[in-house]
Design an enzyme around this catalytic site. Structure first.
Site, short mmCIF file in Angstrom:
data_model
loop_
_atom_site.label_atom_id
_atom_site.label_comp_id
_atom_site.label_asym_id
_atom_site.label_seq_id
_atom_site.Cartn_x
_atom_site.Cartn_y
_atom_site.Cartn_z
N ASN A 1 1.81 -13.67 10.12
CA ASN A 1 1.48 -15.09 10.16
C ASN A 1 2.66 -15.95 9.71
OD1 ASN A 1 -1.15 -14.81 11.15
ND2 ASN A 1 -1.93 -14.34 9.10
N TYR B 1 -0.25 -0.84 -0.86
CA TYR B 1 0.86 -1.75 -1.14
C TYR B 1 2.18 -1.21 -0.57
CZ TYR B 1 4.02 -4.70 -3.92
OH TYR B 1 5.01 -5.58 -4.33
N ARG C 1 1.85 -4.01 -15.91
CA ARG C 1 3.17 -3.39 -15.83
C ARG C 1 3.79 -3.29 -17.21
NH1 ARG C 1 5.58 -6.22 -10.71
NH2 ARG C 1 4.27 -7.87 -11.57
#
Lengths: 336, 336
Positions: free
Chosen positions: A116, A162, A203
Site C-alpha cells: 500500500n 515478523y 526487549r
C-alpha cells in the site's frame, strides 16, 4: 514535553519544504522521525493505527500547524490529498510479545502495508523507505552480519510472522524499485533503544531498565552469553535520513556494531540505576538469536554514516527518560 | 485423451467420496492431481486463472460429471457452495521465466493465494495443503537439504518474488495450523517432470527434450556441473496424497534424491531421443542454485513414501509425451 523550534531547511539559499509521510509515526522510532522533521520545518503526515504506537509519543506535535495525524491501518490502501515527497514505512512493532499477539495482522502489516505504501509512493512520485530489520538474518551463523548474508530464518516458528513478513516486504520494495521505477530504500535496522520505548516492549534494554527502576530482579534468558548491539535512537534517525537522501535501493544495515552480552548490559544497568536487585534466569525463547551485530561498512561508504552515541551515554539518557515516565505513572496511580 | 474409469474409493467397505479443490488444477502438477482424484471417484473442483495452466491439461476431465472447472485467480477470495473436504494449493507457476513476467502477481499468488485458500479451509473445516518448493532453500550451502535447513535465499533478486512468496506462504500455513486450528500441510516440492510440462516452461528437462526433438542444440547454463534431482510426476502425486492423509503440519520434502549434473541429463536425453545435436553454453542466471537434492527421510518416516520411478523410465515416458505434442503441433501448423 519537547519545545519545537521551526527551522526551515535551506538548500542553496532556497528553502525546500517537503511533505513527509511517517507510517507508524506514533511508535518509538516513527515519533522521533516526526519530531526531527517538524523541527527541520517540514510538513509531516503521521499515519498510525495506535495498536502499539501512542498519542503520548506525539503529544508535543499534535498542535503543530505542519503536523497532521491520520488514524489508519496500513493493511488498507492509503489515499492522501496533495503532494508527498517522502514516505517512511515504520509501521509494525518490532517487539516479539506484541507482534505475536496477532501474527496474521503482523504479517499483513509487513506485506500489505509495504504494498500500500509502495503504491502511494508510485502514485505520488515519492521516495519510500522500508524499515526492515536485522530479523531478516534470523539466528545468524556469522558473527558480523553484512547485507549479502542471506539469513537463517525459520519459516515455521513464532517469530516468522515478523521475520518472513519483513523479508517479503524487502522483496516487494526490491521489485518496485527494480521494475516499477519507484525510488525505494531498504534499511535493515538493528536493536535500537532510547526514550519512548514502551515500558512493556519486552526487549532487553527496556526490560532491564524498567525492572531495575521498579526494584525487581533482572530477567536473563538463557545463560546471558548471547550478544546484541544497541544503537541509540538519534543515531538511527540520522542513518534513516541519510539513506533516504542517497540513491541506494539495495538493503543497508543501520545499527551500532559495539557488542555486549546480556550479562554485561545487565551489569551496566545495575551500576547506573544503583538498583540493589539480582538476576533471575529464564529459558531462552524459541528461535531467539544467539548473536546480532551489524557490519555497517556499506552505510559508512554509501552514506558517510556511523553511530556516535556510546552505550553508556545512551543508557544514561534512556534511564533518565524511563525514570520520569515511571515516576509520572506512580504519581498518577497515587492521585487516582 | 485418457480414459477415465470411475472407481469409488472404499474404506472399511464404505465408500467415502470427498470434494477436493485443486487450485492451479489446470497446471502441470494440478492436472495430474485432478485426474487421479476423478479416477478414484471423488468430486473435483479445479480452480485456475489459466495464466499458465491450460484447458488442454484437463480436456479429458471437462465433461466428467464429478469435475467442475472454476475460472478464478486465487489472489481474490474464493467462495464455493457446498462441502469441501480437501484443498490442494498448487497455484503459481514454478517456471522462473514465466513467474518473472509479473513478479508482483507471482508474489501475491503465493501470499494472498495462501491466505484466501486458508480462509476457505477454515470456513469449510477442510484440510489444506500448500505446494511449497525447494526454492525456499534458495542456493543451498548443504548438499542434501533437510527440512530443518533454513535456506540461502536472496530477498532482493529476480527469483525472490517466488522464493520469498513461498516462504511467506509457509509462514501463513504454519500460523493457521498452529493458532487457528486449520488442518494444514506443507509439501516442499523438488524438481518434478513428466507429461504436461509446458514445452516453453524453461526448466531443464522440458528444455532439453524439446530442443532435442526439434533438432536444436541443447542449452547448458554455466559449465553444466550444477546438479538437480528429478522426481517423476506420478511419484509426486503419491507423495502429496500421502501427506494430506497424514496429520503432519510441519514442512515435508517431496522429491527424488537421485542426483544428476546437467551434463549427465543432457547425455541421457541425447541418447534416448537419438538427436544428433550438440551442446551450447550460456551464462548461469543470477541466483541459480548450484545444487538441489532432497533429504526425504521425514517423508519416508512420516508417510512411508519414496519415489519409485527411475529417471530413465520417467524420461522415456516424458519424451514420448513431448514427441506426440510436438508432432500434433507440427501437424496443426501444416494444416492451418
Amino acid at each position: 514535553m519537547n519545545t519545537i523550534s521551526v527551522k526551515r531547511p535551506s538548500f542553496s539559499g532556497v528553502a525546500r519544504i517537503k511533505t513527509i509521510v511517517i507510517a507508524g509515526g506514533a511508535g518509538f522510532v516513527g515519533s522521533h522521525l516526526c519530531e526531527r522533521f517538524i523541527n527541520q520545518g517540514h510538513r509531516v503526515v503521521c499515519v498510525d493505527n495506535l495498536q502499539t504506537g501512542s498519542r503520548d509519543n506525539i503529544a508535543s506535535l499534535l498542535a503543530h500547524h505542519d503536523f497532521r495525524f491520520v488514524l489508519h491501518d496500513v493493511t488498507a490502501p492509503l489515499a492522501l490529498d496533495g503532494p508527498v515527497h517522502e514516505i517512511y514505512n515504520m509501521a509494525c512493532t518490532a517487539s516479539p510479545p506484541r507482534y505475536q499477539l496477532d501474527p496474521i495482522h503482523t504479517f499483513r502489516t509487513c506485506t500489505d502495508g509495504a504494498m500500500n505504501l509502495l503504491n502511494l509512493a508510485r502514485d505520488k512520485g515519492a521516495k519510500v523507505l522500508l524499515s526492515s530489520t536485522s530479523e531478516v538474518y534470523g539466528d545468524p551463523e556469522i558473527s558480523l552480519q553484512h547485507e549479502g548474508y542471506r539469513g537463517n530464518v525459520n519459516t515455521c516458528g513464532p517469530r516468522a510472522c515478523y521475520d518472513e513478513g519483513k523479508r517479503a516486504a524487502e522483496t516487494l520494495f526490491w521489485e518496485y524499485g527494480a521494475h516499477l521505477g519507484v525510488q525505494t530504500r531498504i534499511a535493515r535496522i538493528f536493536n535500537t533503544y532510547g526514550p519512548r520505548m514502551h515500558p512493556d516492549d519486552g526487549r532487553v534494554v527496556s526490560n532491564f531498565i524498567v525492572q531495575a527502576l521498579r526494584g525487581q530482579d533482572l530477567t536473563i534468558y538463557g545463560n546471558g552469553s548471547q550478544t546484541r548491539s544497541f544503537c541509540y535512537i538519534d543515531d538511527l534517525v540520522d542513518g534513516l535520513i541519510a539513506l533516504m537522501a542517497s540513491d541506494e535501493k539495495m538493503p543497508v544495515n543501520l545499527g551500532n556494531p559495539d557488542e555486549f552480552t546480556m550479562l554485561e548490559l545487565a551489569r551496566k544497568v545495575l551500576d547506573k540505576t544503583g538498583a540493589s536487585v539480582g538476576l533471575i534466569n529464564q529459558p531462552l525463547p524459541q528461535d531467539d538469536p544467539r548473536q546480532r551485530r551489524p557490519d555497517i561498512s556499506r552505510a559508512a561508504e554509501l552514506l558517510g554514516w556511523a553511530p556516535k552515541v556510546a552505550l553508556d551515554q545512551g543508557l544514561d539518557l534512556t534511564i533518565r527518560w524511563f525514570w520520569s515516565v515511571l515516576n509520572a505513572q506512580s504519581v498518577e496511580a497515587r492521585v487516582s
